[in-house]
Design an enzyme around this catalytic site. Structure first.
Site, PDB file in Angstrom:
ATOM      1  N   LYS A  75      -8.936  -4.883  -5.321  1.00  0.00           N
ATOM      2  CA  LYS A  75      -9.438  -3.689  -5.712  1.00  0.00           C
ATOM      3  C   LYS A  75      -8.576  -2.715  -6.283  1.00  0.00           C
ATOM      4  O   LYS A  75      -8.965  -1.621  -6.843  1.00  0.00           O
ATOM      5  CB  LYS A  75     -10.123  -3.130  -4.182  1.00  0.00           C
ATOM      6  CG  LYS A  75     -11.276  -3.795  -3.845  1.00  0.00           C
ATOM      7  CD  LYS A  75     -11.992  -3.009  -2.706  1.00  0.00           C
ATOM      8  CE  LYS A  75     -11.094  -3.303  -1.142  1.00  0.00           C
ATOM      9  NZ  LYS A  75     -12.033  -3.828  -0.439  1.00  0.00           N
ATOM     10  N   LYS A 120      -2.856 -11.513  -7.796  1.00  0.00           N
ATOM     11  CA  LYS A 120      -4.258 -11.695  -7.215  1.00  0.00           C
ATOM     12  C   LYS A 120      -5.360 -10.701  -7.290  1.00  0.00           C
ATOM     13  O   LYS A 120      -4.861  -9.335  -7.857  1.00  0.00           O
ATOM     14  CB  LYS A 120      -3.995 -11.812  -5.769  1.00  0.00           C
ATOM     15  CG  LYS A 120      -3.874 -10.532  -4.974  1.00  0.00           C
ATOM     16  CD  LYS A 120      -3.890 -10.687  -3.480  1.00  0.00           C
ATOM     17  CE  LYS A 120      -4.034  -9.316  -2.947  1.00  0.00           C
ATOM     18  NZ  LYS A 120      -4.271  -8.983  -1.689  1.00  0.00           N
ATOM     19  N   LYS A 137       0.899  -1.020  -0.069  1.00  0.00           N
ATOM     20  CA  LYS A 137       0.053  -0.179  -0.103  1.00  0.00           C
ATOM     21  C   LYS A 137       0.891   1.216   0.046  1.00  0.00           C
ATOM     22  O   LYS A 137       0.632   2.276  -0.515  1.00  0.00           O
ATOM     23  CB  LYS A 137      -1.052   0.080   1.116  1.00  0.00           C
ATOM     24  CG  LYS A 137      -2.029  -1.078   1.017  1.00  0.00           C
ATOM     25  CD  LYS A 137      -3.265  -0.686   1.984  1.00  0.00           C
ATOM     26  CE  LYS A 137      -4.456  -2.004   1.732  1.00  0.00           C
ATOM     27  NZ  LYS A 137      -5.551  -1.731   2.833  1.00  0.00           N
TER      28      LYS A 137
HETATM   29  P1  AMP Z   1     -10.353  -6.538   1.924  1.00  0.00           P
HETATM   30  O1  AMP Z   1     -11.066  -6.394   0.478  1.00  0.00           O
HETATM   31  O2  AMP Z   1      -8.909  -6.239   1.724  1.00  0.00           O
HETATM   32  O3  AMP Z   1     -10.804  -5.883   2.753  1.00  0.00           O
HETATM   33  O4  AMP Z   1     -10.494  -8.118   1.858  1.00  0.00           O
HETATM   34  C1  AMP Z   1     -11.813  -8.700   2.416  1.00  0.00           C
HETATM   35  C2  AMP Z   1     -11.520 -10.249   2.580  1.00  0.00           C
HETATM   36  O5  AMP Z   1     -11.418 -10.794   1.314  1.00  0.00           O
HETATM   37  C3  AMP Z   1     -10.268 -10.602   3.416  1.00  0.00           C
HETATM   38  O6  AMP Z   1     -10.434 -11.713   3.973  1.00  0.00           O
HETATM   39  C4  AMP Z   1      -9.295 -11.017   2.293  1.00  0.00           C
HETATM   40  O7  AMP Z   1      -8.257 -11.824   2.515  1.00  0.00           O
HETATM   41  C5  AMP Z   1     -10.020 -11.658   1.215  1.00  0.00           C
HETATM   42  N1  AMP Z   1      -9.623 -11.264  -0.249  1.00  0.00           N
HETATM   43  C6  AMP Z   1      -9.020 -10.185  -0.720  1.00  0.00           C
HETATM   44  N2  AMP Z   1      -8.755 -10.511  -2.150  1.00  0.00           N
HETATM   45  C7  AMP Z   1      -8.738 -11.856  -2.354  1.00  0.00           C
HETATM   46  C8  AMP Z   1      -8.456 -12.673  -3.457  1.00  0.00           C
HETATM   47  N3  AMP Z   1      -8.158 -12.035  -4.500  1.00  0.00           N
HETATM   48  N4  AMP Z   1      -8.685 -13.785  -3.374  1.00  0.00           N
HETATM   49  C9  AMP Z   1      -9.166 -14.558  -2.070  1.00  0.00           C
HETATM   50  N5  AMP Z   1      -9.613 -13.613  -0.776  1.00  0.00           N
HETATM   51  C10 AMP Z   1      -9.333 -12.502  -1.128  1.00  0.00           C
END
Ligand code: AMP
Ligand code: TRP
Length: 327
Positions: free
Chosen positions: A197, A194, A113
Site C-alpha cells: 500500500k 513486494k 516505515k
Molecule cells: P497489511 O496490509 O500490512 O495489514 O497486511 C495484511 C496481510 O496481508 C498480512 O498478513 C500481510 O502479511 C499480507 N500481505 C501484505 N502484502 C503482501 C504481499 N505483497 N504479498 C502477500 N501477502 C501480503
C-alpha cells in the site's frame, strides 16, 4: 476441541491483491475447512501508528469488515471483532516489560516505515510487534495465517510465549505461521519489490473498477523475451503474473504455460485482466450491499467482541495470577 487460529489486518484503506492472495483468501479457506476455531479481527489500534483523520478511519474500519464478510468470512463460523474493543492492550503492556529494546529495533517493518515517514516515528510504531504478540497469544492459538512480511513479528510472538512459559509456567502455545502459495506478491510496476500500500502505483486493489483492472494489467511490467513461462529467477515479472493467474483460476502453472505457447505477453495480460475482473465481480457486488448495512456490520462486531472478551479475560486472569498480580 479444535485448534485455535487467529489473524488480523489493519484498516488502512482498500486491500490489494497481495493482501488477498497472501492472507484473506486463506482466512476464508481455513474457516471453511471446519478444522479450526477461527478468530479474525480489525487491527484498529495498530493503524493509529500511521496518520489518519477520524472520519476516514471510521470508514476504513467499516470497509474492512465489509471486505471480510464479502470475501466469505462468516460470523456463524468465525469470531470477528475490533481490536480496540478487547483486552489485547493489557497483555501488550505485560509483554512490553519482557521485550528487549534491541529486538524491536531490528524489526524490518519498523525500519521500513521509519524510513518512509521520518516525521512520524512514534513509540507505537516501535512497539507494534509487541501488541501484535498480545493480539495473538491472548487467544492462545496454534496457527496464525499471514503473509511473509509478518514472519519476523510472529517469531517475536513465539519467543515471548517461550519466555513467559519458562518464567511463569506453561501458559501459551508457540503458534505456527500459515503461509499461502503466494506469501509475497510482487508489484505490478516493479517485480523486484513486494506489492505494498505504501507504493499504490504497483498495486491492484480488489475494489478497483473493471476498467482500472484492465488498464493496470495492460501496463503491468513484463520481462525481456516474449514467452509466457514460469521462472522466478529470469522472468520475475511474468512469473508473478502467472502466479496470480494460477491462484485465481485454479489452473496449474504447467497448463497456463501450455495454453499460452506461441502467444505473447499482450494476450496473456489481457486474459488475466478479464479473469481478475470476473473473479472479483461477485465480491464487489456483495460488498456494496454490505456497506449499506452498517447496523448489521456493527452487530457482527459486538457479538464477536463478546465472545473474544470472554476468552481473553479468562486468559488474562490466568496470566495475572501467575505473575503475582492477583492478591
Ligand atoms: P497489511 O496490509 O500490512 O495489514 O497486511 C495484511 C496481510 O496481508 C498480512 O498478513 C500481510 O502479511 C499480507 N500481505 C501484505 N502484502 C503482501 C504481499 N505483497 N504479498 C502477500 N501477502 C501480503
Ligand atoms: N501486523 C499485521 C499486518 O500488518 C496486522 C496484525 C496485527 C496481525 N495484529 C495481528 C496479524 C495479529 C496477525 C495476528 O498485517
Amino acid at each position: 476441541m479444535k485448534p485455535v487460529l487467529i489473524s488480523g489486518m489493519q484498516p488502512t484503506g482498500h486491500l490489494h491483491l497481495g493482501n488477498y492472495l497472501g492472507a484473506l483468501k486463506n482466512f476464508v479457506n481455513l474457516q471453511n475447512s471446519g478444522r479450526y476455531e477461527c478468530f479474525f479481527f480489525v487491527a484498529d489500534y495498530h493503524s493509529l501508528t500511521e496518520h489518519f483523520e477520524p472520519e476516514e478511519r471510521r470508514n476504513y474500519i467499516l470497509d474492512l469488515v465489509a471486505t471480510y464478510l464479502a470475501a466469505g468470512l462468516d460470523p456463524k463460523k468465525s469470531t470477528l471483532f475490533l481490536q480496540s474493543t478487547t483486552h489485547n492492550t493489557e497483555l501488550g503492556w505485560i509483554f512490553n516489560t519482557m521485550t528487549p529494546f534491541g529486538e524491536l529495533r531490528r524489526m524490518t517493518q519498523f525500519k521500513d516505515k521509519s524510513e518512509s515517514d521520518p516525521h512520524n516515528i512514534n513509540v507505537g510504531l516501535f512497539d507494534y510487534p509487541v501488541l501484535m504478540a498480545a493480539d495473538i497469544l491472548l487467544y492462545n492459538p496454534s496457527y496464525v495465517p499471514v503473509g511473509e512480511d509478518q514472519l519476523q513479528h510472529l517469531e517475536l510472538t513465539r519467543t515471548l510465549a517461550r519466555k513467559f512459559n519458562t518464567k511463569f509456567g506453561k501458559t501459551f502455545n508457540e503458534p505456527q505461521p500459515l503461509l499461502t502459495e503466494v506469501p509475497r506478491l510482487m508489484s505490478l510496476d516493479d517485480a523486484a519489490r513486494k506489492m505494498s500500500k505504501s507504493r499504490p502505483a504497483g498495486c491492484l486493489f480488489i475494489d478497483d473498477t473493471p476498467d482500472m483492472i484492465r488498464e493496470k494489467m495492460k501496463r503491468a511490467v513484463t520481462d525481456s523475451g516474449k514467452e509466457v513461462r514460469y521462472d522466478p529467477k529470469t522472468k520475475q515479472a511474468v512469473s508473478n503474473l502467472i502466479l496470480i493467474y494460477a491462484t485465481l483460476s485454479g489452473q496449474s502453472i504447467k497448463k497456463i504455460e501450455k495454453n499460452y505457447e506461441g502467444k505473447g505477453y499482450g494476450e496473456f495480460k489481457r486474459d488475466l485482466g478479464e479473469l481478475i475482473v470476473k473473479f472479483f465481480a461477485p465480491f464487489q457486488k456483495k460488498k456494496k450491499t454490505l456497506l449499506k448495512k452498517q447496523v448489521l456490520v456493527k452487530r457482527v462486531l459486538t457479538r464477536g467482541a463478546q465472545k473474544a472478551n470472554k476468552i481473553g479475560l479468562q486468559k488474562l486472569s490466568e496470566i495475572k495470577k501467575k505473575m503475582g498480580l492477583v492478591i
